[in-house]
Design a protein around this motif. Sequence first.
Motif, PDB file in Angstrom:
ATOM      1  N   ALA A 128      -0.925   3.971 -26.744  1.00 62.35           N
ATOM      2  CA  ALA A 128      -0.212   3.764 -25.487  1.00 62.35           C
ATOM      3  C   ALA A 128      -0.488   4.916 -24.530  1.00 62.35           C
TER       4      ALA A 128
ATOM      5  N   TYR B  97      -3.067   6.911 -24.448  1.00 61.02           N
ATOM      6  CA  TYR B  97      -4.445   6.853 -23.960  1.00 61.02           C
ATOM      7  C   TYR B  97      -4.550   5.859 -22.811  1.00 61.02           C
ATOM      8  N   ALA B  98      -3.963   4.677 -23.028  1.00 60.93           N
ATOM      9  CA  ALA B  98      -4.036   3.651 -21.987  1.00 60.93           C
ATOM     10  C   ALA B  98      -3.354   4.130 -20.709  1.00 60.93           C
ATOM     11  N   LEU B  99      -2.175   4.745 -20.871  1.00 62.08           N
ATOM     12  CA  LEU B  99      -1.423   5.154 -19.676  1.00 62.08           C
ATOM     13  C   LEU B  99      -2.088   6.323 -18.966  1.00 62.08           C
TER      14      LEU B  99
ATOM     15  N   ARG C 236      -5.492   7.079 -19.083  1.00 59.26           N
ATOM     16  CA  ARG C 236      -6.901   6.919 -18.733  1.00 59.26           C
ATOM     17  C   ARG C 236      -7.306   5.596 -18.141  1.00 59.26           C
ATOM     18  N   LEU C 237      -6.538   4.546 -18.390  1.00 58.01           N
ATOM     19  CA  LEU C 237      -7.012   3.230 -17.955  1.00 58.01           C
ATOM     20  C   LEU C 237      -6.216   2.772 -16.749  1.00 58.01           C
ATOM     21  N   THR C 238      -6.857   1.925 -15.923  1.00 55.99           N
ATOM     22  CA  THR C 238      -6.105   1.335 -14.810  1.00 55.99           C
ATOM     23  C   THR C 238      -5.917  -0.133 -15.104  1.00 55.99           C
TER      24      THR C 238
ATOM     25  N   GLY D 173       4.652   3.724 -17.423  1.00 53.55           N
ATOM     26  CA  GLY D 173       4.808   5.166 -17.599  1.00 53.55           C
ATOM     27  C   GLY D 173       6.248   5.579 -17.321  1.00 53.55           C
TER      28      GLY D 173
END
Lengths: 313, 283
Positions: free
Chosen positions: B97, B99-101, B103-105, B113
């Motif tokens: 979670a 990592y996604a929050l 680094r990713l859009t 977040g």
Amino acid sequence: MASAHAGVIAATPRPRFGLRVGEWLNREGVLGPMFVAPALLLLLVLVAYPFCMAVYFSLSDAFIGRPTEFTGIRNFVNLWESDAFRQTFQNAFVFTGISVGFKLVMGIALALLLSQQLWFKRWIRGAVLLPWVIPTALSTLGWWWMFNSLYSVVNWTGIALDFMDAPGPNWLGQKYHAMAAVIVVNIWRGLPFFAITILAGLLAIPKELYEAAEADGAGPVRRFWHITLPLLKPVLGIVILFSTIFTFSEFNIVYVLTHGGPINSTHLFATLSRQVGLETGRIGEGAAISLYLFPVLMFVVWAQLRSVRREVL
Amino acid sequence: MASVAKRRHWKKLGIHLLLVPFLLFALFPFYHMATTSLKSDRELYDRTAVPLVIRQGVTFDHYKKLLTESEFVTWAKNSLLVTFLATTLSLVIGTVAAYALARLTFIGVGGLGTAIFVTYLVPTSLLFLPLAQVVNWLGLGDSKWALVVTYPTFLVPFCTWLLIGYFRTVPKEVEECALVDGCTRIQALWHIILPIAVPGLVCAALFAFTLSWNEFIYALTFTSSSEEITASVGVTQELIRGDIYYWGQLMAGAMLGSIPIVILYVFFLDYYVSGLTAGAVKG
């Protein structure tokens, strides 16, 4: 990239299924939600849903093992007629105000001392942090023994040093003494958090500022008021906010040390809510009591989000 | 010059003297717990004896009784199992979670977040009543599995919040290089990002372990039978029967129940300090 290759090698066979899934997973719009899904599911089922249930309970006359009826805000209103609740409400503010105040002042003092050159720096920091690390319920048992009515080591020491007249107060059996005891244990447990966080703030202040002020003839007190304190403000703000919400919702210390007594004089929202909701089974009323924590939580969240958003989000 | 050095020396001594009351305050309860657990009952309940020292010799009777006559070993095992599983589960969920929050859009990234941060601030004492109903509804009433399932509610927001910060410190270029070289995002995360973030992962694991070992209100509410409770609950609830307190055994239980944390603490002190100073931990 893939299409560029396809242009060169015209007869590329359709990629294997595994490869296509891999490519699909590589898209941020797909991978992102997938990665967040477990956390989101957990929070929906075990935080958001129970919270909604708490609100629902608080608006009903829920009682263990009985069908419930919607009663509107009656629970919240009725609570004000209960002596135990009014006492708890007052306790929560007294407890939080005094605890956080002491932790703040002592925390700043301790942090200032720890920021100096010390002989056994690691050991001293380790010792200072220890109360915060040990399970609170267990360390509170130690305090319970220290405040024991017959064998209190606190009283023994007080009498030996002539601070107290024998036999000394019955700490957990008298109204104001019990509150003092609960507050002392809370300060003991929470002080490390203040000291270490404020210490980090102190170490981030550039040394040149102090050197310049010293060259201008500013003494230690003025340096503290005009440099240290203003620059510590953001750190102090965060520490006070965090501590307020967790002091306000304290459970372990009161439950183990006094169980809310004597005569409700140390009950906090969490302990009263447990007693009413579980020990006497009035779930609706218990939920309403614990929801009195909510406005404070909302305020802290609002204040934190304002400052956090500026930095991170 | 000599006088300046001398004055510095005195100042240093003075600072140490000022630290003494703080150190006494912090450490005395542990000292008193330890000595109580090692005293014979005869000395413990002798009101004329000095309570600060052990005078009639050290005895391990209280520890022996605790380990043989109570269910302490079962409680400790439960604590270990629950803590280990809840920590592992939360770390995995929190890492992906975070990592996604970080680094990713994707849709809703900002809102999520915020949601994680808000749940991170929700105190456990606000939710234990309705959560007890959810636990029963899941068929986990009075079972340590209820704790394995519910502890992540405060551990996942914590791990995620801490790790978002760590992932942000890894330069984006490192990851982009890997992607250009033909790595998939998952490969890049596994081979490049996670190894760099090891200090963050250790810190998160350590605090998650500490937080779940110390958890009390959920354990007290969701479990009650002697085979299912954790060490904190066992010592505070089961060792006290009626009006007679076995103080020696109680203190021995409190000491033994703290030992796993103390061991971690001794080895990872710097991580504790850095976790606290990163402002990721609540107190």
